[in-house]
Every structure is written in C-alpha cells, then in structure tokens.
Design an enzyme around this catalytic site. Sequence first.
Site, PDB file in Angstrom:
ATOM      1  N   LYS A   1      36.592 -73.327 -44.292  1.00 31.76           N
ATOM      2  CA  LYS A   1      37.523 -72.269 -43.954  1.00 31.76           C
ATOM      3  C   LYS A   1      37.420 -71.133 -45.005  1.00 31.76           C
ATOM      4  O   LYS A   1      37.894 -71.921 -46.269  1.00 31.76           O
ATOM      5  CB  LYS A   1      38.742 -73.174 -43.753  1.00 31.76           C
ATOM      6  CG  LYS A   1      38.980 -73.660 -42.355  1.00 31.76           C
ATOM      7  CD  LYS A   1      39.179 -72.880 -40.956  1.00 31.76           C
ATOM      8  CE  LYS A   1      40.484 -71.998 -41.261  1.00 31.76           C
ATOM      9  NZ  LYS A   1      41.717 -72.676 -41.101  1.00 31.76           N
ATOM     10  N   HIS A   2      37.513 -69.984 -44.787  1.00 33.50           N
ATOM     11  CA  HIS A   2      37.809 -68.934 -45.539  1.00 33.50           C
ATOM     12  C   HIS A   2      36.912 -69.143 -47.064  1.00 33.50           C
ATOM     13  O   HIS A   2      37.453 -69.055 -48.141  1.00 33.50           O
ATOM     14  CB  HIS A   2      39.268 -68.694 -45.876  1.00 33.50           C
ATOM     15  CG  HIS A   2      40.016 -68.232 -44.416  1.00 33.50           C
ATOM     16  ND1 HIS A   2      39.683 -66.719 -44.168  1.00 33.50           N
ATOM     17  CD2 HIS A   2      40.855 -68.754 -43.734  1.00 33.50           C
ATOM     18  CE1 HIS A   2      40.379 -66.890 -43.015  1.00 33.50           C
ATOM     19  NE2 HIS A   2      41.120 -68.044 -42.701  1.00 33.50           N
TER      20      HIS A   2
ATOM     21  N   ASN B   1      39.744 -71.160 -59.758  1.00 32.65           N
ATOM     22  CA  ASN B   1      39.471 -72.640 -60.199  1.00 32.65           C
ATOM     23  C   ASN B   1      39.485 -73.458 -59.186  1.00 32.65           C
ATOM     24  O   ASN B   1      40.282 -73.340 -58.178  1.00 32.65           O
ATOM     25  CB  ASN B   1      40.553 -72.720 -60.953  1.00 32.65           C
ATOM     26  CG  ASN B   1      40.533 -72.134 -62.624  1.00 32.65           C
ATOM     27  OD1 ASN B   1      39.620 -71.845 -62.878  1.00 32.65           O
ATOM     28  ND2 ASN B   1      41.615 -71.567 -63.117  1.00 32.65           N
TER      29      ASN B   1
ATOM     30  N   HIS C   1      32.748 -67.118 -56.929  1.00 36.00           N
ATOM     31  CA  HIS C   1      33.648 -66.096 -56.589  1.00 36.00           C
ATOM     32  C   HIS C   1      32.815 -65.400 -55.680  1.00 36.00           C
ATOM     33  O   HIS C   1      31.481 -65.197 -55.911  1.00 36.00           O
ATOM     34  CB  HIS C   1      34.272 -65.380 -57.870  1.00 36.00           C
ATOM     35  CG  HIS C   1      35.000 -66.162 -58.632  1.00 36.00           C
ATOM     36  ND1 HIS C   1      36.322 -66.260 -58.279  1.00 36.00           N
ATOM     37  CD2 HIS C   1      34.945 -66.648 -59.795  1.00 36.00           C
ATOM     38  CE1 HIS C   1      37.049 -66.810 -59.196  1.00 36.00           C
ATOM     39  NE2 HIS C   1      36.147 -67.344 -60.295  1.00 36.00           N
TER      40      HIS C   1
END
Length: 390
Positions: free
Chosen positions: A66-67, A229, A390
Amino acid sequence: MQELELKYGCNPNQKPARVFVKNGDIPFTVLNGKPGYINLLDAMNSWQLVQELKQATGLPAAASFKHVSPAGAAVATPLSEILQKVYFVEGIELSPIATAYIRARGADRMSSYGDFVALSDECDAQTASFLAREVSDGIIAPSYSAEALEILKTKRKGTYLVLQMDTSFKPAELEQKEVFGITFEQKRNDVKITEECLKEIPTKSKYFTEAAKRDLLIALITLKYTQSNSVCYAKDGQAIGIGAGQQSRVHCTRLAGNKADVWHLRQHPKVLALPFKDEVRRPDRDNAIDVYIGEEWEDLLETDDWKRVFTEKPEPLTREEKKAYLKTISGVALGSDAFFPFGDNVERAHKSGVEFIAQAGGSIRDDNVIETADKYGMTMAFTHIRLFHH
C-alpha cells in the site's frame, strides 16, 4: 511495447502520465484492467520483494503493498490452528502460494485494505478465490492458471488489474528519477541479504535459531522495499509489524511494535470468541477487532455501535489482560533499515517479545544498544548494511 499511457499520475491533476523504457520492452503484460501510476510503483517494488524472499528462503513468497510500502510480507510456512482461525481459513487445505498471501494479508488487515498483491509463483485458483472476496486493487505474478485468471477478471466488475511479469527481465545497473526538474541517478540497490549478514554478533548471546534466521532475513528484505526510516517485526515466516516512513527511529520501532502487538492480540481467546453477526462484512469485522483491541474500545462497546456487528455485547479486553498476554510472547525477530542510535529501541522491542535483532550497527552509542540487548538476553547481529529506500 515500450510505453504505456496512464490515466493520471499520483493525483488526478497530474496529467499527462506514462511509464516507458528507453531500451527493449516494458517487462510486464497487462492481462486485465488499466494500471495507475501508484499501482505500478507498488507492482515494481513488491515484485522485487517477493523474488528476493523466495531466493533467500527457497519458499513461495507474497506481499501486500500500500502506497509504496509493504503492509505485509510472508513466505509459505504452515498455519497453526489458531492462525487458521485468525485468518478465517479454518479447515481449508491451502496451496503454498495461497498460504503465503494469506499470511501477508493477515499481518495488518487494516492497512492491506485495497492493497496491491505480489506473488513469487504462479497464481492458482485457490489464491484467486481468496482474493476475490477481499478489497484489493491489483496483482502481479509470473503466471496465472486459466481458472485463476477467469476468477480475477470478474473482480471489481471486471476492472481488477492483473499484471504478468517477465521473469527474465534484468534492469539496468543505474537507475534514475526526476524531482523538480533535477535528474537523480544512482546504482540500483542490488545488495544480497543472506545469512552472511547475521554472522557478526556483538551481544553475549550468540545463538540464532533457524526460525530466527529465516525471520530476520524476511524482516531485512521487507525493509529493503519499505519507505525509510523503517523497522520490521517478524515471526513464523512473516512480517507481523512494519513501521514505515518515520523521521525518528524509535517512533518506527513503536509503530511497528504496536502493529506486532495487535497481530498477537488477534490470537487472544477473547478476540477469537467475539460473537460476530453472520452478515458482517470483512472490512467491518476487521475494523471492529482493531477498535476492540485498541485503547478506544469504549467507542464500540460503551455505545450502541456493538449491535451493528455482534449478536451480543462482549466483555472488554482490559489493559491488564492485554499486558499479561503480551508478556507471554517470545521468539520475535526484529530488523532495522539502519543502526539503532539509542537503547530505547531495544527497550521497546523487548515489550513485544523480541529475542533476535538484526541492525546495521555503527552508532556512536553501540555500547549502550548492546548493553540493553544483553540486559534481556537478546541475540543481536550487526549487518553493516543500510537499507534506506526513498
């Protein structure tokens, strides 16, 4: 096909949108539905995750995304009778790939609502049938049985996204992305996570069980594809609590630990005995369990809302009962995508039954972190691998 036009980007105002490759063909085929921008981000990240889980463990693997972070990830290890009840698959003989996904989805059912699914192995009819009754946006797998594909094509009124991945695809060594007109380039994070990562053990306790080694590898590989993180608790061949995208590592550890606690508390006898009405939908049931276990249980039990989901009003699960139950938990593994800067992370992990830790090491306060782990008899490895994503 080198290019695929998308409806829009992350948000409806972000048009035009597309995915493309500079050389060769796009390495997946759309078998049903129309992919969105976030769907494909989830698909490409989750596909890598399940492939690496299978390579590391030799077991079929699944992820629930999810996302652009996993809500759950797991390999195909047998389900206990209690977990069969928790996952609502009592008495069903499950295929390995179905078992892996049921575990992945069961890690955090609230977060998995509307997930994107990744499977390391062919999607069979049993897995497709299980998915047909869940709220999900799409799936990526190396192949599908004919029956599975027919089942999935009926989901979401025929719009369910089904992607077939080319297993021979190998991405370029360098990857790029553009932010605010600036192009970023880096070498792909192709670091291999194996048991070699667990060999440096600075704690007094030096012993990892075979199950702990497997669970630590699952945690670390999961973190490789989790927004940083991040911290992951794992047990029984699956993630049970993932904390993603927190600026403070101890907040990550708390968030993931709270999710791991909920996973364990779902197995509490009082939760297993909740008298749900037959007609209650799965999302409503999951939400009710989440509220019942949580600190805001009065919202459910001290109002007439309980009548919506239960045939009779259940007794609350008190704070004292929860604490007593969680004190019986042991054997949990924990991975961190970077070093622990303070011993407070280990203190919080201990409250959720953690006995085994794998983290990068290299903090100026490593001595404090090791001392805290020794206080609880934990075995901790320094991997010397940072897994920021990221």
